[in-house]
Design a protein around this motif. Structure first.
Motif, mmCIF file in Angstrom:
data_model
loop_
_atom_site.group_PDB
_atom_site.id
_atom_site.type_symbol
_atom_site.label_atom_id
_atom_site.label_comp_id
_atom_site.label_asym_id
_atom_site.label_seq_id
_atom_site.Cartn_x
_atom_site.Cartn_y
_atom_site.Cartn_z
ATOM 1 N N THR A 150 0.860 -1.158 -0.046
ATOM 2 C CA THR A 150 0.081 0.034 0.072
ATOM 3 C C THR A 150 0.995 1.243 -0.111
ATOM 4 O O THR A 150 0.802 2.163 -0.655
ATOM 5 C CB THR A 150 -0.999 0.037 1.098
ATOM 6 N N VAL A 151 1.927 1.180 0.725
ATOM 7 C CA VAL A 151 2.948 2.510 0.829
ATOM 8 C C VAL A 151 3.412 2.617 -0.284
ATOM 9 O O VAL A 151 3.544 3.927 -0.919
ATOM 10 C CB VAL A 151 3.934 2.279 2.073
ATOM 11 N N VAL A 166 17.146 8.778 0.586
ATOM 12 C CA VAL A 166 16.087 9.681 1.114
ATOM 13 C C VAL A 166 14.915 9.129 1.211
ATOM 14 O O VAL A 166 13.979 9.100 2.318
ATOM 15 C CB VAL A 166 16.138 11.086 0.350
ATOM 16 N N ARG A 167 14.364 8.313 0.168
ATOM 17 C CA ARG A 167 13.185 7.566 0.099
ATOM 18 C C ARG A 167 12.979 6.561 1.234
ATOM 19 O O ARG A 167 12.111 6.261 2.079
ATOM 20 C CB ARG A 167 12.771 7.069 -1.307
ATOM 21 N N THR A 168 14.100 5.842 1.517
ATOM 22 C CA THR A 168 13.886 4.876 2.666
ATOM 23 C C THR A 168 14.020 5.674 3.870
ATOM 24 O O THR A 168 13.006 5.129 4.746
ATOM 25 C CB THR A 168 15.440 4.064 2.501
ATOM 26 N N LEU A 169 14.630 6.545 4.132
ATOM 27 C CA LEU A 169 14.633 7.556 5.420
ATOM 28 C C LEU A 169 13.216 7.962 5.766
ATOM 29 O O LEU A 169 12.787 7.967 7.017
ATOM 30 C CB LEU A 169 15.632 8.621 5.536
ATOM 31 N N LEU A 170 12.449 8.292 4.792
ATOM 32 C CA LEU A 170 10.997 8.655 4.779
ATOM 33 C C LEU A 170 10.019 7.748 5.152
ATOM 34 O O LEU A 170 8.978 7.740 5.872
ATOM 35 C CB LEU A 170 10.745 9.644 3.506
ATOM 36 N N LEU A 171 10.326 6.538 4.140
ATOM 37 C CA LEU A 171 9.046 5.529 4.201
ATOM 38 C C LEU A 171 9.366 4.618 5.395
ATOM 39 O O LEU A 171 8.632 4.145 6.005
ATOM 40 C CB LEU A 171 9.323 4.839 2.959
ATOM 41 N N ILE A 177 6.017 2.699 12.163
ATOM 42 C CA ILE A 177 4.755 3.047 13.132
ATOM 43 C C ILE A 177 3.587 2.315 12.719
ATOM 44 O O ILE A 177 2.850 2.040 13.760
ATOM 45 C CB ILE A 177 4.540 4.645 12.902
ATOM 46 N N LEU A 178 3.150 2.230 11.362
ATOM 47 C CA LEU A 178 1.980 1.558 10.995
ATOM 48 C C LEU A 178 1.974 0.155 11.402
ATOM 49 O O LEU A 178 0.865 -0.332 11.782
ATOM 50 C CB LEU A 178 1.844 1.768 9.443
ATOM 51 N N MET A 179 3.039 -0.356 11.155
ATOM 52 C CA MET A 179 3.227 -1.762 11.675
ATOM 53 C C MET A 179 2.983 -2.076 13.161
ATOM 54 O O MET A 179 2.359 -2.973 13.403
ATOM 55 C CB MET A 179 4.884 -2.328 11.435
ATOM 56 N N THR A 180 3.531 -0.983 13.924
ATOM 57 C CA THR A 180 3.634 -1.344 15.475
ATOM 58 C C THR A 180 2.340 -1.104 15.977
ATOM 59 O O THR A 180 1.692 -1.732 16.906
ATOM 60 C CB THR A 180 4.697 -0.499 16.045
ATOM 61 N N TYR A 181 1.720 0.101 15.459
ATOM 62 C CA TYR A 181 0.420 0.444 16.087
ATOM 63 C C TYR A 181 -0.974 -0.057 15.340
ATOM 64 O O TYR A 181 -1.988 0.170 15.888
ATOM 65 C CB TYR A 181 0.408 2.019 16.437
#
Length: 198
Positions: A150-151, A166-171, A177-181
């Protein structure tokens, strides 16, 4: 599973060490004298706040008793064993324990390494034994696969002009966070009977 059980303020202080680089989740149960719950909660939030500010801490939590007379549980999650050991010997932690008023005592301690900590509590906060590692790997894959897809479908096209680093550091933080919460709690609930058979 690397688990340490302890009784008393100094029991299991350093525990067994997991593999290098594994995250460490510490669960501490403390029994509080009746009538001192408010002062204990203030102390607990103080030590958890100090832990949250410590380098390498990934989060903390305070679980209220399930019933009258049951212990409170403190959760501390660290990046790795080195960060955990640094917290255990830190002046900030020592200062918090110097303020213990004698109306609460540690009655149990569990130290989990790696992904075991993700599966160690129910949505209501009750502790449980983590499932087998291969089951945790399957559940994590079920959670992260649709999330990553999805991301990548929704966000990656808008970031295509950026360098890969940079893309990696952003994603990466977003997915974490989405995985954990979101994703992992949902999958854990969905697969509860398979992960934790009666």
């Amino acid at each position: 599973m690397a688990v340490v059980e302890g009784v008393g303020a100094g029991a299991g202080e350093h525990g067994e060490q997991g593999e290098q680089g594994e995250e460490v989740t510490l669960f501490v149960a403390r029994r509080v004298d009746s009538g001192y719950e408010e002062s204990f909660e203030a102390w607990a939030r103080g030590i958890l706040g100090a832990a949250a500010a410590h380098p390498g801490n990934l989060g903390t939590g305070l679980l209220r008793p399930a019933g009258a007379g049951d212990p409170w549980h403190l959760l501390l999650h660290f990046r790795d064993a080195e960060a955990f050991r640094a917290w255990q010997s830190s002046p900030a932690r020592a200062a918090c324990f110097a303020r213990v008023d004698g109306h609460h005592v540690e009655v149990a301690r569990r130290e989990l390494h790696g992904m075991e900590g993700w599966f160690a509590t129910t949505p209501t906060g009750a502790r449980r034994t983590p499932p087998a590692r291969w089951k945790m790997a399957v559940a994590s894959t079920v959670a992260i696969a649709p999330l990553t897809l999805t991301v990548n479908l929704l966000l990656a096209p808008h970031l295509a002009g950026l360098p890969v680093a940079v893309r990696t550091l952003l994603l990466a933080p977003l997915i974490s966070i989405l995985m954990t919460y979101l994703a992992l709690p949902a999958v854990t609930r969905l697969l509860r009977r398979w992960l934790f058979p009666a």
